[in-house]
Design a protein around this motif. Sequence first.
Motif, PDB file in Angstrom:
ATOM      1  N   LEU A  14       3.104   1.047   0.333  1.00 40.01           N
ATOM      2  CA  LEU A  14       2.912   1.812   1.567  1.00 40.01           C
ATOM      3  C   LEU A  14       3.455   3.237   1.458  1.00 40.01           C
ATOM      4  O   LEU A  14       2.823   4.183   1.922  1.00 40.01           O
ATOM      5  CB  LEU A  14       3.546   1.080   2.749  1.00 40.01           C
ATOM      6  CG  LEU A  14       2.878  -0.242   3.128  1.00 40.01           C
ATOM      7  CD1 LEU A  14       3.645  -0.922   4.266  1.00 40.01           C
ATOM      8  CD2 LEU A  14       1.429  -0.024   3.525  1.00 40.01           C
ATOM      9  N   SER A  16       3.695   4.935  -1.271  1.00 39.16           N
ATOM     10  CA  SER A  16       2.780   5.632  -2.168  1.00 39.16           C
ATOM     11  C   SER A  16       1.548   6.118  -1.412  1.00 39.16           C
ATOM     12  O   SER A  16       1.040   7.206  -1.685  1.00 39.16           O
ATOM     13  CB  SER A  16       2.356   4.715  -3.306  1.00 39.16           C
ATOM     14  OG  SER A  16       1.356   5.317  -4.068  1.00 39.16           O
ATOM     15  N   GLY A  17       1.075   5.319  -0.480  1.00 39.81           N
ATOM     16  CA  GLY A  17      -0.056   5.743   0.350  1.00 39.81           C
ATOM     17  C   GLY A  17       0.273   6.977   1.164  1.00 39.81           C
ATOM     18  O   GLY A  17      -0.536   7.906   1.265  1.00 39.81           O
ATOM     19  N   SER A  20       0.501   9.903  -1.175  1.00 40.08           N
ATOM     20  CA  SER A  20      -0.798  10.357  -1.660  1.00 40.08           C
ATOM     21  C   SER A  20      -1.426  11.343  -0.683  1.00 40.08           C
ATOM     22  O   SER A  20      -2.175  12.235  -1.098  1.00 40.08           O
ATOM     23  CB  SER A  20      -1.743   9.186  -1.930  1.00 40.08           C
ATOM     24  OG  SER A  20      -2.212   8.597  -0.745  1.00 40.08           O
ATOM     25  N   PRO A  53      -5.757   9.047  -4.037  1.00 37.81           N
ATOM     26  CA  PRO A  53      -5.158   7.790  -3.552  1.00 37.81           C
ATOM     27  C   PRO A  53      -5.309   6.632  -4.535  1.00 37.81           C
ATOM     28  O   PRO A  53      -4.401   5.808  -4.673  1.00 37.81           O
ATOM     29  CB  PRO A  53      -5.896   7.500  -2.245  1.00 37.81           C
ATOM     30  CG  PRO A  53      -6.896   8.558  -2.059  1.00 37.81           C
ATOM     31  CD  PRO A  53      -6.774   9.553  -3.141  1.00 37.81           C
ATOM     32  N   LEU A  57      -2.196   4.612  -6.181  1.00 38.99           N
ATOM     33  CA  LEU A  57      -2.116   3.155  -6.046  1.00 38.99           C
ATOM     34  C   LEU A  57      -2.069   2.486  -7.419  1.00 38.99           C
ATOM     35  O   LEU A  57      -1.306   1.545  -7.627  1.00 38.99           O
ATOM     36  CB  LEU A  57      -3.294   2.627  -5.230  1.00 38.99           C
ATOM     37  CG  LEU A  57      -3.320   1.121  -4.990  1.00 38.99           C
ATOM     38  CD1 LEU A  57      -2.081   0.663  -4.224  1.00 38.99           C
ATOM     39  CD2 LEU A  57      -4.589   0.726  -4.240  1.00 38.99           C
ATOM     40  N   ASN A 114      -7.368  -1.512  -9.895  1.00 40.70           N
ATOM     41  CA  ASN A 114      -6.460  -1.795  -8.779  1.00 40.70           C
ATOM     42  C   ASN A 114      -6.651  -3.206  -8.238  1.00 40.70           C
ATOM     43  O   ASN A 114      -5.672  -3.876  -7.902  1.00 40.70           O
ATOM     44  CB  ASN A 114      -6.635  -0.764  -7.666  1.00 40.70           C
ATOM     45  CG  ASN A 114      -6.123   0.600  -8.049  1.00 40.70           C
ATOM     46  OD1 ASN A 114      -5.403   0.752  -9.033  1.00 40.70           O
ATOM     47  ND2 ASN A 114      -6.495   1.604  -7.283  1.00 40.70           N
TER      48      ASN A 114
END
Length: 180
Positions: A14, A16-17, A20, A53, A57, A114
Motif C-alpha cells: 500500500l 508503494s502504491g 508510485s 505503478p 509493485l 506481478n
Amino acid sequence: EVARGSASAMTSILSSGILSIVGIVAYIAIAYLVGNPTNVDQSILLFAVILIPFMFLNSVLTAINLGYRPQSTAYGSISLSITQVIMGLIFVHFLSMGVKGIILSLVLSYITSNILLLIFARNKIKDKFRKEFLKKCLRLFWIPLYPGFAIIVAKLDIVIFSIVTGSVVGLAFWTAAMAL
C-alpha cells in the motif's frame, strides 16, 4: 521485515502504491523539462507513465518474495522476460506500434510477473496495514537509496547533454559506440 517474520507485506504494497503516485508526478515533471528542449515526442514520454505503478509493485513483490520464498523471484523474472519477448513481437513486429508497442509489452509483462509474484506471496499479503512499519520505513528510507545516489549523479551528464544539444542523437551514437 518479511524475512524476520514481521507482518509488513501489506503495508509495503500500500505504501508503494502511494509512493508510485509521487513517482508519477516526478516523472511527468522530468519528462516535461527534458522532453521539450530535446524535441522528443511528449506523447510517448507521457504514455510511458503507465509503467511506473507496475514497476513499483513489481519491486515490492520481488522484495516480499525474497524474504519469504526467494526462489519465486526467479519465476517472476522468467515470466517477465518471456512475456516481454512475446508481447514485443506482437506489438512491435506484427502490429507495428513502435515505441508505444514496447511500452504496452512492458506493461503486460509487469502485470504477468506481478500476478505470479502475488500468487507466491499470497500468504504474506493477508496481513493488515500497520502504521509502525510505515513510520519506520519513512524514517530509514534514505539508507537503501544512499548507494544509488552516486549512480543518479553520474547519469546526470546524459540529461545535461540532451538539454544542451537539444537532441538525443549524440546519445544514440555514444550508446552504439559503447555496445561495440
